[in-house]
Design an enzyme around this catalytic site. Structure first.
Site, PDB file in Angstrom:
ATOM      1  N   LYS A  94       8.616  -5.183  -7.800  1.00 53.86           N
ATOM      2  CA  LYS A  94       8.161  -4.210  -6.798  1.00 53.86           C
ATOM      3  C   LYS A  94       7.751  -2.943  -7.521  1.00 53.86           C
ATOM      4  O   LYS A  94       8.466  -2.450  -8.404  1.00 53.86           O
ATOM      5  CB  LYS A  94       9.326  -3.908  -5.841  1.00 53.86           C
ATOM      6  CG  LYS A  94       9.028  -2.875  -4.799  1.00 53.86           C
ATOM      7  CD  LYS A  94       8.631  -3.529  -3.486  1.00 53.86           C
ATOM      8  CE  LYS A  94       7.902  -2.576  -2.555  1.00 53.86           C
ATOM      9  NZ  LYS A  94       6.443  -2.538  -2.752  1.00 53.86           N
ATOM     10  N   GLN A 115      10.443   1.934 -13.153  1.00 50.95           N
ATOM     11  CA  GLN A 115      10.612   1.389 -11.811  1.00 50.95           C
ATOM     12  C   GLN A 115      11.817   0.451 -11.742  1.00 50.95           C
ATOM     13  O   GLN A 115      12.494   0.350 -10.721  1.00 50.95           O
ATOM     14  CB  GLN A 115       9.330   0.625 -11.423  1.00 50.95           C
ATOM     15  CG  GLN A 115       9.215   0.291  -9.956  1.00 50.95           C
ATOM     16  CD  GLN A 115       8.700   1.455  -9.124  1.00 50.95           C
ATOM     17  OE1 GLN A 115       7.785   2.149  -9.538  1.00 50.95           O
ATOM     18  NE2 GLN A 115       9.281   1.672  -7.963  1.00 50.95           N
ATOM     19  N   LYS A 118      14.763   2.676 -11.248  1.00 55.56           N
ATOM     20  CA  LYS A 118      14.668   3.346  -9.945  1.00 55.56           C
ATOM     21  C   LYS A 118      15.021   2.383  -8.822  1.00 55.56           C
ATOM     22  O   LYS A 118      15.808   2.696  -7.934  1.00 55.56           O
ATOM     23  CB  LYS A 118      13.225   3.845  -9.766  1.00 55.56           C
ATOM     24  CG  LYS A 118      13.004   4.635  -8.509  1.00 55.56           C
ATOM     25  CD  LYS A 118      11.531   4.887  -8.270  1.00 55.56           C
ATOM     26  CE  LYS A 118      10.867   5.511  -9.482  1.00 55.56           C
ATOM     27  NZ  LYS A 118       9.496   5.948  -9.200  1.00 55.56           N
ATOM     28  N   LYS A 130       4.628  -2.574 -12.062  1.00 55.62           N
ATOM     29  CA  LYS A 130       3.610  -1.554 -11.798  1.00 55.62           C
ATOM     30  C   LYS A 130       2.264  -2.160 -12.143  1.00 55.62           C
ATOM     31  O   LYS A 130       2.181  -3.086 -12.963  1.00 55.62           O
ATOM     32  CB  LYS A 130       3.857  -0.315 -12.660  1.00 55.62           C
ATOM     33  CG  LYS A 130       3.241   0.948 -12.129  1.00 55.62           C
ATOM     34  CD  LYS A 130       4.087   1.605 -11.059  1.00 55.62           C
ATOM     35  CE  LYS A 130       3.354   2.764 -10.418  1.00 55.62           C
ATOM     36  NZ  LYS A 130       4.240   3.539  -9.531  1.00 55.62           N
ATOM     37  N   GLY A 169       1.331   1.544  -3.029  1.00 51.59           N
ATOM     38  CA  GLY A 169       0.363   2.538  -3.496  1.00 51.59           C
ATOM     39  C   GLY A 169       0.926   3.394  -4.620  1.00 51.59           C
ATOM     40  O   GLY A 169       2.098   3.313  -4.963  1.00 51.59           O
ATOM     41  N   ASP A 170       0.095   4.169  -5.228  1.00 55.60           N
ATOM     42  CA  ASP A 170       0.467   5.190  -6.211  1.00 55.60           C
ATOM     43  C   ASP A 170      -0.748   6.114  -6.311  1.00 55.60           C
ATOM     44  O   ASP A 170      -1.564   6.151  -5.370  1.00 55.60           O
ATOM     45  CB  ASP A 170       0.824   4.539  -7.569  1.00 55.60           C
ATOM     46  CG  ASP A 170       1.464   5.522  -8.552  1.00 55.60           C
ATOM     47  OD1 ASP A 170       2.617   5.913  -8.320  1.00 55.60           O
ATOM     48  OD2 ASP A 170       0.800   5.921  -9.523  1.00 55.60           O
ATOM     49  N   THR A 213       8.532   9.485  -0.145  1.00 57.07           N
ATOM     50  CA  THR A 213       8.757   9.930  -1.523  1.00 57.07           C
ATOM     51  C   THR A 213       8.976  11.447  -1.573  1.00 57.07           C
ATOM     52  O   THR A 213       9.947  11.930  -2.172  1.00 57.07           O
ATOM     53  CB  THR A 213       7.567   9.534  -2.426  1.00 57.07           C
ATOM     54  OG1 THR A 213       7.337   8.140  -2.281  1.00 57.07           O
ATOM     55  CG2 THR A 213       7.858   9.857  -3.874  1.00 57.07           C
ATOM     56  N   ASN A 244      -0.142  12.722  -1.829  1.00 56.42           N
ATOM     57  CA  ASN A 244       0.875  12.233  -0.895  1.00 56.42           C
ATOM     58  C   ASN A 244       2.247  12.860  -1.169  1.00 56.42           C
ATOM     59  O   ASN A 244       2.894  13.401  -0.272  1.00 56.42           O
ATOM     60  CB  ASN A 244       0.928  10.701  -1.000  1.00 56.42           C
ATOM     61  CG  ASN A 244       2.077  10.136  -0.216  1.00 56.42           C
ATOM     62  OD1 ASN A 244       3.218  10.157  -0.656  1.00 56.42           O
ATOM     63  ND2 ASN A 244       1.794   9.648   0.974  1.00 56.42           N
ATOM     64  N   SER A 383       9.830   1.363   1.116  1.00 53.99           N
ATOM     65  CA  SER A 383       9.051   0.132   0.895  1.00 53.99           C
ATOM     66  C   SER A 383       9.966  -1.086   1.002  1.00 53.99           C
ATOM     67  O   SER A 383       9.588  -2.116   1.568  1.00 53.99           O
ATOM     68  CB  SER A 383       8.405   0.140  -0.489  1.00 53.99           C
ATOM     69  OG  SER A 383       7.165   0.782  -0.461  1.00 53.99           O
TER      70      SER A 383
HETATM   71  P1  NDP Z   1      -1.980  11.015  -5.050  1.00 50.62           P
HETATM   72  O1  NDP Z   1      -3.122  10.268  -5.602  1.00 50.62           O
HETATM   73  O2  NDP Z   1      -1.813  11.096  -3.579  1.00 50.62           O
HETATM   74  O3  NDP Z   1      -1.977  12.511  -5.622  1.00 50.62           O
HETATM   75  C1  NDP Z   1      -1.917  12.769  -6.986  1.00 50.62           C
HETATM   76  C2  NDP Z   1      -2.005  14.261  -7.212  1.00 50.62           C
HETATM   77  O4  NDP Z   1      -1.770  14.532  -8.595  1.00 50.62           O
HETATM   78  C3  NDP Z   1      -3.377  14.830  -6.885  1.00 50.62           C
HETATM   79  O5  NDP Z   1      -3.246  16.137  -6.432  1.00 50.62           O
HETATM   80  C4  NDP Z   1      -4.067  14.774  -8.247  1.00 50.62           C
HETATM   81  O6  NDP Z   1      -5.123  15.687  -8.399  1.00 50.62           O
HETATM   82  C5  NDP Z   1      -2.919  15.169  -9.147  1.00 50.62           C
HETATM   83  N1  NDP Z   1      -3.178  14.691 -10.501  1.00 50.62           N
HETATM   84  C6  NDP Z   1      -3.451  13.424 -10.900  1.00 50.62           C
HETATM   85  N2  NDP Z   1      -3.660  13.380 -12.224  1.00 50.62           N
HETATM   86  C7  NDP Z   1      -3.498  14.641 -12.663  1.00 50.62           C
HETATM   87  C8  NDP Z   1      -3.577  15.248 -13.941  1.00 50.62           C
HETATM   88  N3  NDP Z   1      -3.851  14.514 -15.027  1.00 50.62           N
HETATM   89  N4  NDP Z   1      -3.338  16.591 -14.022  1.00 50.62           N
HETATM   90  C9  NDP Z   1      -3.048  17.315 -12.912  1.00 50.62           C
HETATM   91  N5  NDP Z   1      -2.971  16.804 -11.672  1.00 50.62           N
HETATM   92  C10 NDP Z   1      -3.187  15.490 -11.559  1.00 50.62           C
HETATM   93  O7  NDP Z   1      -0.679  10.372  -5.744  1.00 50.62           O
HETATM   94  P2  NDP Z   1       0.837  10.453  -5.283  1.00 50.62           P
HETATM   95  O8  NDP Z   1       1.102  11.747  -4.631  1.00 50.62           O
HETATM   96  O9  NDP Z   1       1.154   9.195  -4.575  1.00 50.62           O
HETATM   97  O10 NDP Z   1       1.594  10.367  -6.694  1.00 50.62           O
HETATM   98  C11 NDP Z   1       1.950  11.538  -7.440  1.00 50.62           C
HETATM   99  C12 NDP Z   1       3.050  11.184  -8.415  1.00 50.62           C
HETATM  100  O11 NDP Z   1       4.188  10.662  -7.714  1.00 50.62           O
HETATM  101  C13 NDP Z   1       2.712  10.111  -9.454  1.00 50.62           C
HETATM  102  O12 NDP Z   1       3.405  10.402 -10.651  1.00 50.62           O
HETATM  103  C14 NDP Z   1       3.277   8.848  -8.827  1.00 50.62           C
HETATM  104  O13 NDP Z   1       3.547   7.851  -9.792  1.00 50.62           O
HETATM  105  C15 NDP Z   1       4.557   9.402  -8.241  1.00 50.62           C
HETATM  106  N6  NDP Z   1       5.157   8.582  -7.197  1.00 50.62           N
HETATM  107  C16 NDP Z   1       4.458   8.279  -6.048  1.00 50.62           C
HETATM  108  C17 NDP Z   1       5.070   7.524  -5.062  1.00 50.62           C
HETATM  109  C18 NDP Z   1       4.407   7.289  -3.757  1.00 50.62           C
HETATM  110  O14 NDP Z   1       5.104   6.798  -2.847  1.00 50.62           O
HETATM  111  N7  NDP Z   1       3.149   7.629  -3.571  1.00 50.62           N
HETATM  112  C19 NDP Z   1       6.410   6.944  -5.257  1.00 50.62           C
HETATM  113  C20 NDP Z   1       7.096   7.414  -6.440  1.00 50.62           C
HETATM  114  C21 NDP Z   1       6.456   8.166  -7.378  1.00 50.62           C
HETATM  115  P3  NDP Z   1      -6.647  15.169  -8.411  1.00 50.62           P
HETATM  116  O15 NDP Z   1      -7.001  14.978  -6.972  1.00 50.62           O
HETATM  117  O16 NDP Z   1      -7.413  16.253  -9.093  1.00 50.62           O
HETATM  118  O17 NDP Z   1      -6.645  13.885  -9.206  1.00 50.62           O
END
Ligand code: NDP
Length: 452
Positions: A94, A115, A118, A130, A169-170, A213, A244, A383
């Site tokens: 997962k 993961q 976690k 992943k 998703g991620d 999250t 997100n 999830s």
């Molecule tokens: P989203 O795609 O919804 O948002 C990602 C955010 O991070 C955007 O604002 C993006 O900006 C920014 N970002 C991405 N790459 C970079 C970078 N290199 N430098 C600066 N900002 C950056 O993703 P999520 O919110 O889902 O995920 C965010 C983090 O949380 C990740 O590390 C993910 O692995 C982790 N996570 C997510 C979960 C989930 O349920 N969604 C669960 C557990 C962990 P831009 O639009 O400019 O790319």
């Protein structure tokens, strides 16, 4: 005695580096876990004899594949897709799918490894995986994203299944992409099963999965503060990201009476000294998801706020911080700036956002510091609950799920405390607590299976 038995941490890490050349993120993630686990297993012979840590740090399998699709101009485009199935000792694989320009095998291996710990911490029966692709959804039309997702699933479907591996998703993979991939899986297999989580509510999704999250990270922060007779109310919080996780973390901070000062994206950060209100946050969510806009536009929309191009928000004075964007976005200097400015608590919504040197700064300063593998486990926990609902063909109410999420986050926190107390009981090392608590369950299951 096993061949690699009782090598020291340095010897173990040299082996990891040699076997994984050009994969710095994966090596970093293993190092962070090994630093704690080595100490814990030093007097536990069976873990050595059966090479448990070495085996967890070697993915069960890494599948990589070509993804061809046609853009709107009729050009043929070629991307690389992956699924890293790290460990399924305690349940089906997962973990999320990431679509981002910078995705590499190293990044996905680190994420699948993290993961595993976690998912173990959640207490639910889920192994670690992943996947994703070096596909950049930014600037693509809905039709292009749909064609890419369909092509991606046309290969991935062979490797996943409701009892085998259940992606979610991620970064770059939200409700739209999950919908396209689920549709293609259903079309190829002619089966309606819970093969993905984060689905739309109309086709088997769970309430509060989207929020889980970000909300979960703030529940964890709240629990850490409560142990110190503190709370989020009245505190200033600096948050990175605007996707997100970041927007839902911000929502929960505001809900609990805190003030959110910043949000960011890969272009820079915005600072709003009046605080980001629920109305402003609603605008950000719509702007980023529906209009797929940039956070810089916030400064044009809301007077009194300022955009800092190319910078990260960690120099802004605050009480609390929540890195919610991406890996290695908070380094040693950033960590020092937070400590110097009086920050007392950090909860990671993102995966491994703090570099190893940054982590050491937080630990040395005895900050309340929650690593991502513990603090952001709320998403995968819900999830897991989505999988249960799909198997039973039922839907739980929002209240039931909110209560379960709070309970799970509190349990994760308390397990970190159990394994993370320092010997003199003056500090909780949440990193150590999460690493060891996550490790023990997986390790004991592996011992039960013998050498497989
Ligand atoms: P989203 O795609 O919804 O948002 C990602 C955010 O991070 C955007 O604002 C993006 O900006 C920014 N970002 C991405 N790459 C970079 C970078 N290199 N430098 C600066 N900002 C950056 O993703 P999520 O919110 O889902 O995920 C965010 C983090 O949380 C990740 O590390 C993910 O692995 C982790 N996570 C997510 C979960 C989930 O349920 N969604 C669960 C557990 C962990 P831009 O639009 O400019 O790319």
């Amino acid at each position: 005695m096993a061949i690699d038995d009782h090598v020291d941490l340095e010897g173990f890490m040299n082996g990891v580096k040699a076997r994984n050349p050009g994969q710095p993120e994966f090596v970093q993630a293993v190092q962070e876990v090994a630093e704690d686990v080595f100490d814990y297993i030093s007097d536990k012979e069976a873990y050595h004899e059966y090479q448990i840590l070495r085996r967890i740090a070697e993915p069960d399998r890494v599948v990589s594949f070509r993804v061809c699709w046609e853009d709107d101009n009729g050009n043929t485009r070629v991307q690389r897709g992956w699924r890293v199935q790290n460990n399924n000792s305690i349940g089906p694989y997962k973990g999320g799918l990431r679509f981002h320009r910078d995705v590499t095998e190293s990044v996905l291996k680190f994420l699948a490894f993290e993961q595993t710990f976690k998912n173990s911490l959640t207490g639910l029966p889920m192994g670690g995986a992943k996947g994703g692709a070096n596909f950049n959804p930014k600037g693509k039309s809905d039709h292009e994203v749909m064609r890419f997702c369909q092509s991606f699933m046309t290969e991935l479907y062979r490797h996943v299944g409701e009892d085998i591996d259940v992606p979610a998703g991620d970064i770059g993979v939200g409700a739209r992409e999950i919908g396209y991939m689920f549709g293609q899986y259903k079309r190829i297999t002619n089966k309606f099963v819970g093969v993905l989580t984060g689905k739309g509510l109309e086709f088997g999704g769970s309430l509060i999965r989207t929020e889980a999250t970000g909300y979960g990270a703030i529940y964890f922060l709240q629990r850490m503060l409560q142990r110190k007779d503190e709370s989020i109310e009245g505190k200033r919080c600096v948050i990175s990201g605007s996707g997100n996780v970041a927007t839902h973390a911000a929502e929960k901070v505001i809900h609990l009476g805190g003030t959110v000062l910043t949000l960011s994206d890969s272009g820079g950060y915005i600072y709003d000294e009046d605080g980001i209100s629920p109305e402003k946050l609603a605008w950000v969510k719509e702007h980023k998801t529906l209009r797929r806009g940039r956070i810089s536009d916030y400064a044009d929309e809301f007077k009194g706020s300022k955009f800092y191009p190319g910078e990260r928000p960690w120099s802004v004075p605050c009480d609390l911080a929540a890195p919610c964007a991406t890996q290695n976005e908070l380094d040693e200097n950033d960590a020092r700036a937070l400590v110097a400015n009086g920050c007392i608590g950090v909860a990671e919504g993102a995966n491994m956002p703090t570099t190893l040197d940054g982590v050491h700064v937080f630990k040395d300063a005895k900050l309340l510091y929650a690593p991502g593998k513990a603090a952001n486990a709320g998403g995968v926990a819900v999830s897991g609950l989505e999988m249960s609902q799909n198997s039973a063909r039922i839907s739980w109410s929002e209240d039931e799920l909110q209560n379960l999420l709070v309970e799970i986050m509190n349990n994760i926190h308390d397990r970190c405390v159990e394994y993370g107390r320092t010997e003199d009981d003056t500090y909780i090392d949440y990193v150590k607590g999460a690493n060891i608590a996550g490790f023990v369950k997986v390790a004991d299951a592996m011992l039960a299976y013998g050498v497989v």
